[in-house]
Motif scaffolding. Structure first.
Motif, PDB file in Angstrom:
ATOM      1  N   MET A 103       0.850  -1.191   0.000  1.00 53.29           N
ATOM      2  CA  MET A 103       0.000   0.000   0.000  1.00 53.29           C
ATOM      3  C   MET A 103       0.884   1.239   0.000  1.00 53.29           C
ATOM      4  SD  MET A 103      -2.995  -1.140   2.585  1.00 53.29           S
ATOM      5  CE  MET A 103      -1.903  -1.291   3.953  1.00 53.29           C
ATOM      6  N   ALA A 104       0.871   1.937  -1.107  1.00 56.42           N
ATOM      7  CA  ALA A 104       1.749   3.100  -1.246  1.00 56.42           C
ATOM      8  C   ALA A 104       0.954   4.308  -1.730  1.00 56.42           C
ATOM      9  CB  ALA A 104       2.878   2.767  -2.221  1.00 56.42           C
ATOM     10  N   GLY A 105      -0.282   4.389  -1.252  1.00 54.74           N
ATOM     11  CA  GLY A 105      -1.140   5.491  -1.695  1.00 54.74           C
ATOM     12  C   GLY A 105      -1.142   6.662  -0.731  1.00 54.74           C
ATOM     13  N   GLY A 106      -0.456   6.510   0.405  1.00 53.95           N
ATOM     14  CA  GLY A 106      -0.477   7.564   1.431  1.00 53.95           C
ATOM     15  C   GLY A 106       0.276   8.807   0.983  1.00 53.95           C
ATOM     16  N   GLY A 108       2.344  10.576   3.012  1.00 56.38           N
ATOM     17  CA  GLY A 108       3.646  10.682   3.674  1.00 56.38           C
ATOM     18  C   GLY A 108       3.928  12.093   4.167  1.00 56.38           C
ATOM     19  N   ARG A 110       4.158  13.348   7.147  1.00 52.16           N
ATOM     20  CA  ARG A 110       5.087  13.508   8.276  1.00 52.16           C
ATOM     21  C   ARG A 110       6.544  13.406   7.822  1.00 52.16           C
ATOM     22  NH1 ARG A 110       2.564   9.000  11.938  1.00 52.16           N
ATOM     23  NH2 ARG A 110       1.810   8.351   9.898  1.00 52.16           N
ATOM     24  N   GLN A 185      -5.906   3.717  -5.622  1.00 48.90           N
ATOM     25  CA  GLN A 185      -6.937   3.649  -4.598  1.00 48.90           C
ATOM     26  C   GLN A 185      -7.988   4.740  -4.825  1.00 48.90           C
ATOM     27  OE1 GLN A 185      -4.289   5.130  -1.052  1.00 48.90           O
ATOM     28  NE2 GLN A 185      -6.437   5.319  -0.501  1.00 48.90           N
ATOM     29  N   ALA A 209      -6.995  10.797  -0.879  1.00 48.89           N
ATOM     30  CA  ALA A 209      -7.065   9.337  -0.846  1.00 48.89           C
ATOM     31  C   ALA A 209      -7.973   8.905   0.311  1.00 48.89           C
ATOM     32  CB  ALA A 209      -5.668   8.761  -0.669  1.00 48.89           C
ATOM     33  N   ASP A 210      -8.718   7.817   0.093  1.00 45.67           N
ATOM     34  CA  ASP A 210      -9.744   7.445   1.077  1.00 45.67           C
ATOM     35  C   ASP A 210      -9.240   6.482   2.164  1.00 45.67           C
ATOM     36  OD1 ASP A 210      -9.514   5.230  -0.527  1.00 45.67           O
ATOM     37  OD2 ASP A 210     -11.633   5.059  -1.040  1.00 45.67           O
ATOM     38  N   GLY A 211      -7.941   6.460   2.406  1.00 45.07           N
ATOM     39  CA  GLY A 211      -7.392   5.657   3.510  1.00 45.07           C
ATOM     40  C   GLY A 211      -7.030   4.246   3.072  1.00 45.07           C
ATOM     41  N   HIS A 212      -6.156   3.577   3.887  1.00 40.45           N
ATOM     42  CA  HIS A 212      -5.721   2.243   3.428  1.00 40.45           C
ATOM     43  C   HIS A 212      -6.857   1.221   3.429  1.00 40.45           C
ATOM     44  CE1 HIS A 212      -5.059   1.714   7.699  1.00 40.45           C
ATOM     45  NE2 HIS A 212      -3.953   2.442   7.703  1.00 40.45           N
ATOM     46  N   GLY A 240       2.195  -2.180   4.388  1.00 41.13           N
ATOM     47  CA  GLY A 240       2.462  -0.777   4.063  1.00 41.13           C
ATOM     48  C   GLY A 240       3.802  -0.653   3.352  1.00 41.13           C
ATOM     49  N   VAL A 241       3.998   0.500   2.728  1.00 45.59           N
ATOM     50  CA  VAL A 241       5.257   0.714   2.002  1.00 45.59           C
ATOM     51  C   VAL A 241       6.377   1.112   2.962  1.00 45.59           C
ATOM     52  CG1 VAL A 241       4.924   3.197   1.496  1.00 45.59           C
ATOM     53  CG2 VAL A 241       6.222   1.781  -0.088  1.00 45.59           C
ATOM     54  N   ASP A 242       5.999   1.559   4.158  1.00 46.33           N
ATOM     55  CA  ASP A 242       6.997   2.265   4.961  1.00 46.33           C
ATOM     56  C   ASP A 242       7.623   1.453   6.098  1.00 46.33           C
ATOM     57  OD1 ASP A 242       4.642   2.200   6.316  1.00 46.33           O
ATOM     58  OD2 ASP A 242       4.403   4.372   6.444  1.00 46.33           O
ATOM     59  N   LEU A 318       0.358  -3.426  10.508  1.00 44.40           N
ATOM     60  CA  LEU A 318      -0.065  -3.347   9.104  1.00 44.40           C
ATOM     61  C   LEU A 318       0.647  -4.397   8.241  1.00 44.40           C
ATOM     62  CD1 LEU A 318      -2.208  -1.470   7.890  1.00 44.40           C
ATOM     63  CD2 LEU A 318      -0.415   0.034   7.091  1.00 44.40           C
ATOM     64  N   LYS A 393       8.294   6.938   9.300  1.00 46.24           N
ATOM     65  CA  LYS A 393       7.091   7.775   9.400  1.00 46.24           C
ATOM     66  C   LYS A 393       7.451   9.262   9.459  1.00 46.24           C
ATOM     67  CE  LYS A 393       3.914   4.501  10.012  1.00 46.24           C
ATOM     68  NZ  LYS A 393       2.917   4.232   8.977  1.00 46.24           N
TER      69      LYS A 393
END
Ligand code: UTP
Length: 416
Positions: A103-106, A108, A110, A185, A209-212, A240-242, A318, A393
């Motif tokens: 999942m890399a739609g966030g 980021g 922070r 997403q 984006a509508d969240g993971h 998650g990607v992170d 996650l 993060k």
């Protein structure tokens, strides 16, 4: 007057969103105007009304029965059990039954990196990006199991083009291009404190984006579930990607889920202390769930078991495995949306771009773990933090590139 414009005006009047017409009137050309009207026609205004109403509701968990959840500690498995799970899981992997999703739609926000988080250079001597670090684990698995594991990457409208370009530019990090699929997403409009849909700098509807948790519906809409089924996939790891120590291909996790006859399994790490800001696995009204740190009372967070461990100490990281049947079921459900109050640039009614210094807009996100409650049960595998969890993060301090880099280097030195 254009029929479409008339229709849109009526809808906007009905829902009190006429401010969007200011945006329409300012658009320079006919094409932009038509695109704008089309985008308004795709908005589910009833949903927007409900979402805005939810901003004022406070959550009440007093009617929910919260209990600790059973887990299996990977490091304490008997040799016999470990080998049994590994054997079952390895067989599934070798048969090509596993796919992984990142999942890399966030946004980021922070981290503050200009570009998708996965393109971030972790600062290793090799200057590998996070995407390359994740891909390394798939290349290892390819060697070990002699199978091409399909890798699906969820992006968002905002970062999809940049993500795809990055993979292309880096020759897909040496992983077969045909095994990599990008999908986008979903998104939802952002609202002002009065519940009005905002416009972005270009005068379009401001969306985020509508969240993971949006992953399941996006997998359905974008044909990912169909594609997985066509490939004969049974198990899907979603992470998650992170997390630069994420173990996307884990035979023991698959074996455990198979052996326990559950449709999902999640990895946990031990919560560092009662005050650590992480969500923890639990049972809510008898169903698997995650309770967020903001939702758990201080007393509950501090409760301990007879062996002195936190009763609610299995942190959700996650890293979850779902059977394709569970994904299919969840993709047809509506997960709840959570509200976040964010700083969001917007166009005011005179057409000026406003860059707020304080939060000004509501954003709506679904959380992946809200899907757990739709399952009868799930297996929880406790793993070691230092082996599987190195999140990126924040720009500095805890969970930053610096801490993740150290964890990554220590882990790889230990496992040379
Ligand atoms: P986070 O909740 O940490 O959000 O996402 P983020 O966008 O990466 O960072 P901040 O909060 O803006 O600083 C956890 C994982 O879920 C993905 C992220 O890409 C990350 O892998 N995610 C999050 C999505 O794919 N889509 C979303 O809408 C939100």
């Amino acid at each position: 007057m254009d029929e479409k414009l008339k229709q849109v005006e009526q809808i906007l009047k009905k829902y009190g969103q006429e401010q969007l017409l200011d945006g329409y009137n300012r658009l320079p050309g006919e094409k932009e105007k038509q695109d704008f009207l089309n985008s308004i026609l795709t908005v589910d205004f009833n949903q927007i009304e409900k979402l805005f109403a939810s901003c004022k509701e406070s959550k009440d968990f007093s009617n929910s029965k919260i209990e600790p959840i059973d887990y299996v500690d990977k490091s304490k498995l008997s040799k016999e059990d470990y080998e049994k799970y590994e054997k079952i899981g390895s067989k599934k992997i070798k048969e090509g039954k596993l796919a992984v999703v990142t999942m890399a739609g966030g946004q980021g926000t922070r981290l503050g990196h200009t570009g998708p988080k996965g393109t971030y250079d972790l600062g290793l001597d090799t200057h590998k990006s996070i995407f390359e670090i994740l891909c390394d684990t798939l290349k290892e698995a390819r060697e070990k199991y002699k199978v091409d594991i399909p890798w699906y990457i969820m992006t968002s409208d905002e970062n999809n083009a940049e993500t795809e370009d990055f993979f292309k530019k880096n020759n897909y990090f040496g992983y077969p291009e045909k095994c990599i699929t990008f999908f986008k997403q979903g998104k939802l409009p952002m609202l002002s404190t009065e519940g009005k849909i905002l416009l972005n700098e270009k005068g379009e509807i401001k969306e985020a984006a509508d969240g993971h948790g949006g992953i399941f519906q996006s997998m359905l809409k974008d044909g990912v579930i169909y594609d997985m089924k066509a490939r004969g996939i049974e198990w899907v790891f979603i992470g998650g990607v992170d997390n630069v120590l994420v173990k996307m291909v884990d035979s023991v996790l698959i074996g455990l889920a198979e052996e326990k006859h559950v449709l999902a399994a999640g990895k946990s790490i031990v919560k560092a202390g009662p005050k650590e800001k992480v969500g923890v696995f639990c049972k809510k009204n008898g169903k698997p769930s995650v309770i967020e740190y903001s939702e758990i009372s201080e007393e509950m967070a501090a409760e301990t078991t007879a062996d002195g461990e936190l009763k609610y100490g299995e942190s959700h990281i996650l890293c979850n495995l779902f059977n394709i049947k569970a994904i299919e079921k969840i993709s047809k459900m509506e997960l709840p949306y959570h509200v976040a109050f964010k700083k969001a640039k917007y166009l005011d009614k005179d057409g000026n771009v406003v860059s707020p210094t304080e939060p000004n807009a509501y954003k709506f996100e679904a959380f992946l773990f809200d899907a757990f409650e739709s399952l009868d049960d799930m297996a929880i595998l406790r793993v070691k933090r230092e082996d599987e969890f190195a999140p990126v993060k924040n720009a500095e301090g805890v969970d930053s590139p610096e801490t993740a880099r150290k964890l990554y280097i220590d882990f790889h030195n230990k496992n040379k």
